[in-house]
Write a protein that holds these residues in place. Structure first.
Motif: not given
Length: 411
Positions: A184-194, A404-406
């Motif tokens: 369906v799709g995806r979610l991607r974060s940067n290195f800091l999770g911000t 949910f990501d730190s």
């Protein structure tokens, strides 16, 4: 003639071992009489005709499916409506004509409903189960978990990388391959999770793919079937404010929904509503091809397209969502929000999102205060998620996954 005799006759005829005697002639006659019962690689056959169910009068069929759709209002009885669409093509066309979008009826029926905006009045109530051992998250339809089989809507798997974190979203809980037709799709974060980016496997509308837009294929066309979605489209970004001074308070976040115009929440406004999942991406309708192994990122927010390539759903300013400001409770000594009984456990992950609009826009105060997405904890690894128009279930689920990501820089 027995089944073993039929197989023996076919083998002799196919291998040419049968003699030209009476036995071989009889085998050829039997073959000609039973062409429609032989596999396609053995003999050619005529297209299979639809059964008697497809020959029902259209008026009768329309009345039957309409009554079924009205009577089966919730899951698991809602599966009967899906079964009706699986009978034959005529039944499927009538069912798709009768079943309305979630915005119109407030119901989720077909998988495409997860890509369509929710109802305007009452939110669709769901809950999320987290499995720490497998790093998976499952979105179910309903108020709270039940002893019976819950209706699975979407599933996501968390994949940690060296410089980012990915949440791959799928229609099923056991296949998270991006080459699968359940992707369906995806979610991607940067290195800091911000900062997070939501990628959709299909554009928000049919005119979103243009030859003058920068793009790339996830896979080479020879690697996977051309019927599988071959693109990712950046449809939203989520930003968490840094908490450098470690001050007390909830997380602060902003969501820029690049595929949803802010005019959608105005009176008479509309949000993009796809009608089906993409079936084929050919070279004529696709964008420029680059070397394999690279990822696609069509971004509707940061890239300026020509005015001729824009369509009404993508024109104008994008919708921006922000945290609803909580109040400080003196007796409880904590920040509080009115979740109307849907959240029972205090958590830094709990939030409510409302529209962040400019004063110049003609949007009523009641519309600005309306909670579009609500997320909160009700038990160990169980969270509620309520969303409404103009968000879709996929977009709402992706925003909740970002919580949910730190985030060591935000807490």
């Amino acid at each position: 003639m027995s089944f073993k005799g039929i197989v023996r006759e076919l083998k002799e005829i196919k291998d040419g071992t049968g003699s030209t005697s009476k036995k071989g002639v009889e085998g050829k006659r039997w073959l000609s009489r039973n062409r429609s019962h032989i596999a396609p690689d053995v003999a050619l056959f005529k297209p299979i005709q639809q059964g008697n169910w497809a020959n029902l009068p259209p008026e009768l069929l329309l009345d039957i499916i309409r009554r079924v759709e009205e009577s089966e209002s919730s899951w698991p009885a809602r599966t009967v409506v899906v079964f009706c669409a699986s009978v034959c093509k005529s039944w499927r066309d009538v069912t798709k004509e009768i079943v309305k979008t979630p915005e119109e009826c407030g119901r989720l029926t077909f998988p495409i409903s997860l890509k369509q905006p929710g109802p305007r009045d009452e939110p669709i109530q769901c809950f999320i189960k987290r499995d720490r051992s497998t790093s998976t998250y499952r979105l179910y339809f309903g108020l709270t978990p039940s002893e019976e089989s819950d209706k699975l809507l979407l599933a996501a798997k968390k994949i940690r990388r060296a410089t980012s974190t990915d949440f791959v979203v799928s229609l099923v809980a056991d296949d998270f391959s991006r080459a699968s037709n359940t992707y369906v799709g995806r979610l991607r974060s940067n290195f800091l999770g911000t900062k997070f980016t939501i990628y959709d496997c299909e554009p928000p509308n049919d005119a979103a793919v243009h030859h003058n837009s920068r793009s790339s294929r996830r896979f080479n066309t020879r690697q996977v079937s051309p019927r599988l979605p071959a693109y990712n489209y950046s449809v939203a970004t989520i930003s968490y404010e840094l908490n450098v001074l470690r001050t007390r308070g909830p997380r602060r976040m902003n969501c820029v929904m690049s595929s949803i115009p802010v005019s959608s929440i105005q009176e008479g406004g509309t949000a993009p509503t796809p009608t089906s999942f993409p079936q084929c991406y050919d070279d004529k309708s696709s964008s420029l091809r680059i070397s394999e192994g690279k990822d696609l990122a069509l971004n509707f927010s940061s890239r300026k397209l020509s005015s001729s390539s824009l369509t009404p759903p993508l024109s104008g300013e994008p919708l921006v969502l922000k945290n609803k400001a909580p109040r400080w409770h003196e007796q409880l000594q904590c920040w509080c929000l009115n979740f109307k009984g849907r959240v029972t456990v205090a958590s830094v992950k709990n939030f409510q999102l409302v529209a962040n609009v400019y004063p110049s826009l003609n949007i009523s105060a009641a519309e600005q205060e309306k909670v579009i997405l609500q997320f909160g904890k009700i038990g160990k690894d169980i969270f509620t998620m309520d969303y409404r128009y103009p968000l879709t279930a996929f977009q709402a689920f992706s925003i909740c996954l970002s919580s949910f990501d730190s985030k060591p820089a935000c807490e």
